[in-house]
Design a protein around this motif. Structure first.
Motif, PDB file in Angstrom:
ATOM      1  N   GLY A 246       2.170   2.501  13.178  1.00  0.00           N
ATOM      2  CA  GLY A 246       2.616   3.820  12.734  1.00  0.00           C
ATOM      3  C   GLY A 246       2.337   4.066  11.257  1.00  0.00           C
ATOM      4  O   GLY A 246       2.872   5.003  10.660  1.00  0.00           O
ATOM      5  N   THR A 247       1.475   3.242  10.677  1.00  0.00           N
ATOM      6  CA  THR A 247       1.246   3.348   9.232  1.00  0.00           C
ATOM      7  C   THR A 247       0.464   4.608   8.859  1.00  0.00           C
ATOM      8  O   THR A 247      -0.385   5.077   9.625  1.00  0.00           O
ATOM      9  CB  THR A 247       0.476   2.120   8.700  1.00  0.00           C
ATOM     10  N   LYS A 248       0.751   5.117   7.670  1.00  0.00           N
ATOM     11  CA  LYS A 248      -0.041   6.211   7.109  1.00  0.00           C
ATOM     12  C   LYS A 248      -0.919   5.674   5.981  1.00  0.00           C
ATOM     13  O   LYS A 248      -1.532   6.447   5.238  1.00  0.00           O
ATOM     14  CB  LYS A 248       0.873   7.299   6.561  1.00  0.00           C
TER      15      LYS A 248
ATOM     16  N   ALA B  91       0.841  -1.206   0.000  1.00  0.00           N
ATOM     17  CA  ALA B  91       0.000   0.000   0.000  1.00  0.00           C
ATOM     18  C   ALA B  91       0.875   1.255   0.000  1.00  0.00           C
ATOM     19  O   ALA B  91       0.584   2.226  -0.701  1.00  0.00           O
ATOM     20  CB  ALA B  91      -0.933  -0.008   1.204  1.00  0.00           C
ATOM     21  N   ALA B  92       1.961   1.208   0.787  1.00  0.00           N
ATOM     22  CA  ALA B  92       2.872   2.360   0.838  1.00  0.00           C
ATOM     23  C   ALA B  92       3.511   2.568  -0.535  1.00  0.00           C
ATOM     24  O   ALA B  92       3.591   3.696  -1.028  1.00  0.00           O
ATOM     25  CB  ALA B  92       3.934   2.136   1.906  1.00  0.00           C
ATOM     26  N   LYS B  93       3.946   1.470  -1.145  1.00  0.00           N
ATOM     27  CA  LYS B  93       4.604   1.575  -2.452  1.00  0.00           C
ATOM     28  C   LYS B  93       3.650   2.158  -3.493  1.00  0.00           C
ATOM     29  O   LYS B  93       4.033   2.972  -4.335  1.00  0.00           O
ATOM     30  CB  LYS B  93       5.076   0.176  -2.879  1.00  0.00           C
ATOM     31  N   LEU B  94       2.372   1.745  -3.439  1.00  0.00           N
ATOM     32  CA  LEU B  94       1.383   2.213  -4.422  1.00  0.00           C
ATOM     33  C   LEU B  94       0.748   3.535  -4.003  1.00  0.00           C
ATOM     34  O   LEU B  94      -0.041   4.108  -4.754  1.00  0.00           O
ATOM     35  CB  LEU B  94       0.279   1.152  -4.609  1.00  0.00           C
TER      36      LEU B  94
ATOM     37  N   GLU C 113      -9.220  12.571  12.682  1.00  0.00           N
ATOM     38  CA  GLU C 113      -7.805  12.538  12.248  1.00  0.00           C
ATOM     39  C   GLU C 113      -7.448  11.226  11.545  1.00  0.00           C
ATOM     40  O   GLU C 113      -6.440  11.140  10.844  1.00  0.00           O
ATOM     41  CB  GLU C 113      -6.859  12.764  13.444  1.00  0.00           C
ATOM     42  N   TYR C 114      -8.271  10.200  11.738  1.00  0.00           N
ATOM     43  CA  TYR C 114      -8.017   8.911  11.078  1.00  0.00           C
ATOM     44  C   TYR C 114      -8.918   8.714   9.868  1.00  0.00           C
ATOM     45  O   TYR C 114      -8.959   7.631   9.293  1.00  0.00           O
ATOM     46  CB  TYR C 114      -8.269   7.764  12.063  1.00  0.00           C
TER      47      TYR C 114
END
Lengths: 309, 133
Positions: A174-176, A141-144, A225-226
């Motif tokens: 700690g994921t965004k 998910a971070a990569k995309l 915030e989420y």
């Protein structure tokens, strides 16, 4: 300057019209005609060869985005934990499903993926594989650059272990790239009409949530915030632009006060007679835009210099 | 595109040679808002003029493939897409009489995101449709 909402439509709104009286281009036209900038689709509904993506369809998709000036918002995915009558999905299978949908969503240009996990009880507690599945695809998910957003949907309120579990997960990893999708059905404060075959006994019992779970809009502050995406669920808006179930006159000021500037993606879920949904979605956009305008007029933002001083 | 009701009138037909009908075929539009893996489809009961043809004895044709009731549960990959019809093949020696019939269906769909007591959930439809020959 005040930040405005972004307006979109989920093609879920056009259920039963799509494939009978409406094709993909018709749907694009009706969405763009509301003045929306965003379009939301359901993988297993709107990709004709799901989970395959045919080149010709992909070309058509980008052609339509361009022609109707829409951007892809959220891509709906299902993790069918109860996959067979006597067997549940494994974590590996669930992660593979999410991988498939993240990759499809990315190729189509989406920024969000909404996984709908199977549940284990009446309060919609997700099947326990959810956490392992999501953890295995966070790097992807971070990569995309896609955010995975399970929905908070009636009868699950904001103050609930399901929501706490998701927020704990965000804090622990700690994921965004994981957040919440709020479905505005949680604010419903007046009953829905009975569904086909529903009896008063059912409504008093397991279906009582259809009377509305009436989450106080003030509680949005605890999760905003989420929350990068909102599905603007509704069921019926009449000729006076009066919504019979969702208290928009409370929801919209609450979101404005919290500075929400993400998408409101219409999810019409009402009568399925042909073409009703098209007009219902238009009424919702007229109503929400009116309320947003009224709030902005009543709360003029300070000029930038003053804010910075 | 398909007829708006789940029960489709076009395609309602007898199966087998004219003089030796073996059953009939009924087309049903995917009545759910998303395409479903076949393993989530727990069969389709058909009632014609008050005579019931149970889900467990009907056959289900999707594209090139025909499934028995038990084979549906094993098919976890192929999906019944939105905007397409499945053919329910019903065994009935002699077939149905030419003319208008009252047809009712119950499609059982298992939605994993529904609370356990609502799985599977039924979809019903009821319509007069016609056998031409």
């Amino acid at each position: 300057m005040t930040s405005h909402f972004q307006y979109g439509v989920s093609l879920y709104s056009y259920t039963d019209d799509f494939g009978t009286v409406m094709d993909l281009e018709d749907a694009f036209y009706h969405v763009s005609e509301t003045g929306s900038t965003g379009i939301e689709i359901l993988g297993e509904t709107h990709l004709p060869a799901y989970p395959q993506l045919e080149t010709a369809w992909l070309d058509r998709w980008f052609g339509l985005l361009d022609k109707y000036r829409l951007e892809p918002t959220n891509f709906a995915s299902w993790i069918d934990t109860d996959i067979q009558r006597r067997r549940d999905m494994t974590v590996e299978e669930g992660a593979r499903q999410l991988t498939t949908d993240l990759e499809l969503a990315s190729r189509l240009g989406f920024k969000f993926v909404r996984p709908k996990f199977g549940v284990i009880d009446e309060e919609l507690t997700p099947h326990p594989i959810w956490e392992g599945c999501v953890e295995r695809v966070l790097d992807l998910a971070a990569k995309l650059d896609i955010i995975i957003i399970p929905e908070i949907h009636s009868p699950t309120p904001i103050r609930h272990p399901v929501v706490e579990g998701y927020i704990d997960f965000i804090q622990r990893t700690g994921t965004k790239h994981f957040g919440l999708l709020i479905d505005t059905g949680i604010f419903q404060d007046r009953p829905l009409p009975f569904w086909q075959h529903e009896t008063p006994e059912m409504r008093d019992g397991a279906m009582s949530f259809l009377n509305g779970i009436k989450v106080p809009v003030e509680q949005l502050a605890e999760v905003i915030e989420y929350t990068p995406f909102i599905q603007a669920k509704f069921h019926h808006i009449d000729e006076e632009l009066h919504d019979h179930n969702i208290p928009w006159e409370k929801v919209i000021p609450a979101l404005k006060s919290l500075g929400y500037s993400g998408y409101l993606s219409s999810e019409y879920e009402g009568k399925r007679d042909p073409w009703v949904a098209i007009e219902q979605v238009r009424r919702q956009h007229a109503l929400i835009r009116k309320l947003e305008r009224e709030w902005e007029q009543a709360n003029p933002s300070k000029p930038k210099e003053q804010r910075d001083a | 595109m398909l007829e708006h009701t789940p029960i489709q009138s076009s395609g309602f037909s007898n199966i087998g040679p004219d003089e030796d009908r073996t059953g009939f075929c009924l087309r049903i539009r995917q009545p759910n808002y998303r395409g479903l893996r076949m393993s989530l489809v727990e069969g389709i009961k058909v009632v014609v003029d008050e005579i019931e043809y149970p889900a467990a004895t009907n056959l289900y044709r999707l594209g090139e493939r025909t499934y028995t009731f038990d084979e549906l549960d094993a098919e976890t990959q192929a999906r019944w897409p939105v905007g397409t019809a499945i053919e329910v093949l019903v065994d009935k020696p002699g077939g149905l009489d030419v003319g208008v019939h009252l047809v009712e269906i119950e499609v059982l769909l298992r939605h994993p995101y529904f609370p356990p007591q609502f799985r599977p959930a039924p979809v019903h439809d009821r319509r007069h449709i016609t056998i031409i020959r």
